[in-house]
Structures are given as C-alpha cells and as structure tokens.
Design an enzyme around this catalytic site. Sequence first.
Site, PDB file in Angstrom:
ATOM      1  N   TYR A   1      31.570  17.826  63.698  1.00 10.89           N
ATOM      2  CA  TYR A   1      31.234  19.625  63.390  1.00 10.89           C
ATOM      3  C   TYR A   1      30.058  19.346  63.951  1.00 10.89           C
ATOM      4  CZ  TYR A   1      28.831  23.482  61.749  1.00 10.89           C
ATOM      5  OH  TYR A   1      28.049  23.865  60.948  1.00 10.89           O
TER       6      TYR A   1
ATOM      7  N   ASP B   1      58.345   9.070  86.735  1.00 13.56           N
ATOM      8  CA  ASP B   1      59.253  10.090  86.948  1.00 13.56           C
ATOM      9  C   ASP B   1      60.578   9.493  87.353  1.00 13.56           C
ATOM     10  OD1 ASP B   1      56.998  11.819  86.195  1.00 13.56           O
ATOM     11  OD2 ASP B   1      56.754  12.749  87.968  1.00 13.56           O
TER      12      ASP B   1
ATOM     13  N   ALA C   1      58.333   6.299 101.025  1.00 10.33           N
ATOM     14  CA  ALA C   1      58.956   6.658 101.809  1.00 10.33           C
ATOM     15  C   ALA C   1      58.052   8.228 102.745  1.00 10.33           C
ATOM     16  CB  ALA C   1      59.954   8.035 101.763  1.00 10.33           C
TER      17      ALA C   1
ATOM     18  N   ASN D   1      51.632   5.978  84.508  1.00  7.88           N
ATOM     19  CA  ASN D   1      50.424   5.485  84.469  1.00  7.88           C
ATOM     20  C   ASN D   1      50.925   4.038  83.423  1.00  7.88           C
ATOM     21  OD1 ASN D   1      48.334   5.581  86.940  1.00  7.88           O
ATOM     22  ND2 ASN D   1      49.050   7.610  86.207  1.00  7.88           N
TER      23      ASN D   1
ATOM     24  N   ALA E   1      53.529   5.315  88.902  1.00  5.13           N
ATOM     25  CA  ALA E   1      53.705   4.770  88.617  1.00  5.13           C
ATOM     26  C   ALA E   1      54.042   3.158  88.562  1.00  5.13           C
ATOM     27  CB  ALA E   1      55.729   4.561  88.302  1.00  5.13           C
TER      28      ALA E   1
ATOM     29  N   ARG F   1      47.433  -8.382  89.178  1.00  7.47           N
ATOM     30  CA  ARG F   1      46.004  -9.253  88.808  1.00  7.47           C
ATOM     31  C   ARG F   1      46.117  -9.980  87.239  1.00  7.47           C
ATOM     32  NH1 ARG F   1      44.154  -3.798  87.933  1.00  7.47           N
ATOM     33  NH2 ARG F   1      45.358  -3.197  86.751  1.00  7.47           N
TER      34      ARG F   1
ATOM     35  N   TRP G   1      35.206  23.412  58.990  1.00 10.57           N
ATOM     36  CA  TRP G   1      36.549  23.209  59.045  1.00 10.57           C
ATOM     37  C   TRP G   1      36.798  22.972  60.246  1.00 10.57           C
ATOM     38  CZ3 TRP G   1      39.196  20.329  54.997  1.00 10.57           C
ATOM     39  CH2 TRP G   1      38.925  20.928  53.587  1.00 10.57           C
TER      40      TRP G   1
ATOM     41  N   CYS H   1      48.411  16.105  89.996  1.00  8.84           N
ATOM     42  CA  CYS H   1      48.482  16.961  89.001  1.00  8.84           C
ATOM     43  C   CYS H   1      46.790  18.428  89.408  1.00  8.84           C
ATOM     44  CB  CYS H   1      48.081  16.176  88.028  1.00  8.84           C
ATOM     45  SG  CYS H   1      48.664  15.108  87.780  1.00  8.84           S
TER      46      CYS H   1
END
Length: 462
Positions: A440, A293, A40, A315, A14, A24, A448, A49
């Site tokens: 498809y 977070d 820190a 983000n 973040a 920017r 489907w 992740c």
Amino acid sequence: VSTLRIAVVGADAAGMSAAHTALRAARAAGRAVLVTAIEATEHTSYSACGIPYWIAGDVPGGDDLVARTAQEHRAAGIDLRLGTRAVGLDLARRVVTCVGEVPGEVEYDELVLATGAVAIVPDWARTPDGGLVAGVHPVKNLDDGAHWIELLAGAGERDGPARAVVVGGGYIGIEMAEALLRRGLSTTLVTRGRVMGSLDDDMGGRVGAAMVAAGVDVHTGTTVERLETDEGRVSGVVTAAGDRFPADVVVLAIGVEPATALGGDAGLPLGIADGYLPDAGGRIAPGVWAAGDCCEVEHRLTRTRTFLPLGTHANKLGRVVGDNLLGADRRFGGALGTAITRFVAGGVHAEISRTGLSSDEAGAAGHDVVALVTEGSTASGYMPEAAPIATKVIADRTTRALLGVQVVGGPGSAKRVDAAAAALWGAMSVDDLAGMDLSYAPPFATTWDALQISARRLAERI
Ligand SMILES: Cc1cc2nc3c(=O)[nH]c(=O)nc-3n(C[C@H](O)[C@H](O)[C@H](O)COP(=O)(O)OP(=O)(O)OC[C@H]3O[C@@H](n4cnc5c(N)ncnc54)[C@H](O)[C@@H]3O)c2cc1C
C-alpha cells in the site's frame, strides 16, 4: 551414449520452449542431442498475443513480435525446417513424414507434438471452393496479422474500410474491437453468448457496457447466420433474427480448436475438446510428449482436464517437456484459468482479469458457492491516479476456500488478479486473502487493497 534424436512438430511457443530447454539440459548433462523442428509456416517463436496491438498501430511491424528468429534457432543448434508440414506419424517405427520445403521422413527417439490450435472458421465465412470470403478473416498467426494490415489499409480515409463487424465476444474479439475502433472504423460486435463469457454475468456485463460507452455497437445473444457480399467481397452480416449489419471487414474471433489430427490419426488418445492429454510431466505415450494449445491441461482446482489455449501454459509446459526429454522429473503445476486483457479505445480504459473458477464453474464442480462484487478504487481517492475497480470474489461457503476472483476496472486494475492467483495456487481461504500482507501507498492502492476489501466483505458474510 548415442545421440538422442528429438523431433519437435510446431515451432512456436511450446515447441521452441521445449527445444531450447532440451538443448540446455543436454549441454548441462554433456549429452549429444539432435533437435529437428518441423514448422508448416515460415514463422517461429512470435507473439500471437501482440497481433491485435500491431493491427491497432502500437507495434510497427510483425517482425517486432518475433522473439527468436529462424537464424537464432539455427545458431543455437536446432535443425529448423520451415515451410514443412508433418503429415504422418508412425509411432511404432518412430518416424514423422513431412511434406513441403524439406519433404521426407524424420526419425526420432523422442517426439514433441506442439502443433497449437487452429481458428474456427464457420461455414458461412467460406466461399464455395472452401476459401474465405474476401474481407473476412481470423486473427491467429503472423500471416493473419499481415492480412489484417492489408485489409485495413486506408482506414480512416475516404476510400478505406469504414465499417467492421467482430464476431465473437471473447478476449480476441474485445482486443480486435479495440484495434478497429482505434483505426477509425465504426465497429459492431456480435456474439452468440455474452461479452467475456468466461466472467460471471455481472462482471462481463461491465465489459460490454464499457465497450458501448466507447462507441462499439454490441449485440449479445446474437448468432450470425450468413454474409452478404458484393462482387465477392463481404458487405454485411445477417443474424439468425434477421438483423443486418453492414461491414467492409469481418473479424472471426469465435474460438480455436486443438490441432491434433496428426496424433489422433496415429491413435493417440484425445480428450473431450479433442486435445492431447499429457501427464504432469508432458508425456502422452512412450517417446511422445505434447505441450501448448494442442493439449488439454489439468485444472489445479478441479483436477479435471480443461482446454485453456494460452501462451502462458504453452511456455511453461514446453519447458517442463524440454527438461524431461533429457530424463528430468519436472512437473507442470496445473492451470487456474488466469487470464487478463483490456479494452482501451474511444476514451474508455477498461482492464479485465480473472482467475480460478467462475460462479457457474464452481457450482458445476460441486461447491456451495458464495460470491460478492465490491466497488473500490485503484488508488487513494485523493490521488489523481484513482480509478474505479470492481472486484468479485468467489468462495466455498462450507470450507471458506477461495475459488475465484474477477476484476474489471480502470488503469492499474487488472494485474491485481495475480495476488489472487497466488492465493489460489497456495490453496488459501478467503480469510487468508483478506489478511495477506499486500502493498500500500496512495498512488497504488487504498489502505486496504480493493481485492482485500472484497475478500473481507465476503468473509464477513459467510
Ligand atoms: C490474437 C491472439 C492473442 C493472444 N493473446 C494472448 C495473451 O494475451 N495471453 C496469452 O497467454 N495467450 C494469448 N494468445 C494465445 C497464445 O498465442 C497461444 O496460446 C500460443 O501461441 C500457443 O503456443 P503453441 O506453441 O502451443 O501453439 P502455436 O503458437 O499455435 O504454434 C503451433 C505451431 O505449430 C505449427 N504446426 C501445426 N501443425 C503442424 C504440422 N502438422 N506440421 C508442422 N507444423 C505444424 C503451426 O504452424 C504453428 O506455428 C493469443 C492468441 C492469439 C491468436
């Protein structure tokens, strides 16, 4: 015009999205800015992740998870202060007080709080002096990842760790169970609730069953009460019911909480989960912004605040804040609770995803809930790719509004949730989803798509 002084606390997803977007925007506007980022730890802009896949052995090293190095941030013009913790905030004087490698005060015109979340560590995992019992560890940042690489050295060999207990059945617990099983450890998962509790019972149950089929010893509805130790190292986990699971290592994956002490102590308002409460533009007070977070974001469907600590929101909101710091009027569109993960180990390949409201959440939000699970195939049945997929569609019986979709299935299943998320984002009905022009060809879907069969069957029943 004088130089705009921006201070960013927390230099990961973040914070650094905000910092680079602001740079920017300033360049585009011909405006002078001074961006100071206070962090820190010694790490910036890494993919938490990816840590379970580093531990599993898919990713060679922690450095591979770093998106932008400290040098790259500095070359872009950011005054990055690693090893430096913000410990005080004076909102009236617009000053942040720091300790560590670059101690002292940082004056700002605009402040971005992007301090993220911290892993919850229960009392039973602590030593009397407040540390962690040896062999017991959370999975939160790169240092934790490196610690796990060390803890698992020699796994699969005679003297290496052989038995793991994962505490927590959320996505991090599932990803760590995959990693540990693939590293050759016999793995037990203990969770107070159910496996993947963000899914409805009938869908989460499929995840638990897949893990059992892969060889994980899964115990739901089970609370850990204490640890057993041997010469200071963990040797077992004891549950409230008195069961004992031997363990050489224990993963703490019982959740995170927003790191908001800095702003909370300065008097900034916090929500029910103790997160900051940014408006759609990311502002929490005059000259103060927050993203990631450490925030509770607005749920796009319920318009209530929810704590959804995911990189995708960090983000996006970080970027919104970065533009708005320079006077733009960008807005974060809200969160749907879209999430995806997998469990691939022991000959099992289970993909898991969800978006929108679960049946319980929809009921709590006042909907007349109708839902249906449909079993389908990820590809035409005659193709070698074809794998089973279960899709649950949740809707409102009265308005026919689509409310949520959950998917558990084989290879190629989980990303289908994105079509459902797009439908939810556009406030479509279950009939719209059933009729949308989705792709498809035999290797990719049935004529489907599984998602549409599920939506159509539900629409027919309403
Ligand atoms: C194992 C794991 C797997 C994940 N998988 C996914 C996934 O698949 N998809 C997904 O969307 N999300 C995933 N996430 C979540 C994602 O990593 C987080 O949502 C994201 O990192 C949040 O970014 P952030 O910048 O808000 O916070 P963080 O990444 O937590 O960064 C906050 C930073 O602030 C610093 N900080 C805190 N307080 C201070 C202070 N007082 N002074 C200075 N610095 C401070 C911290 O050191 C930290 O570097 C995962 C997380 C983990 C742990």
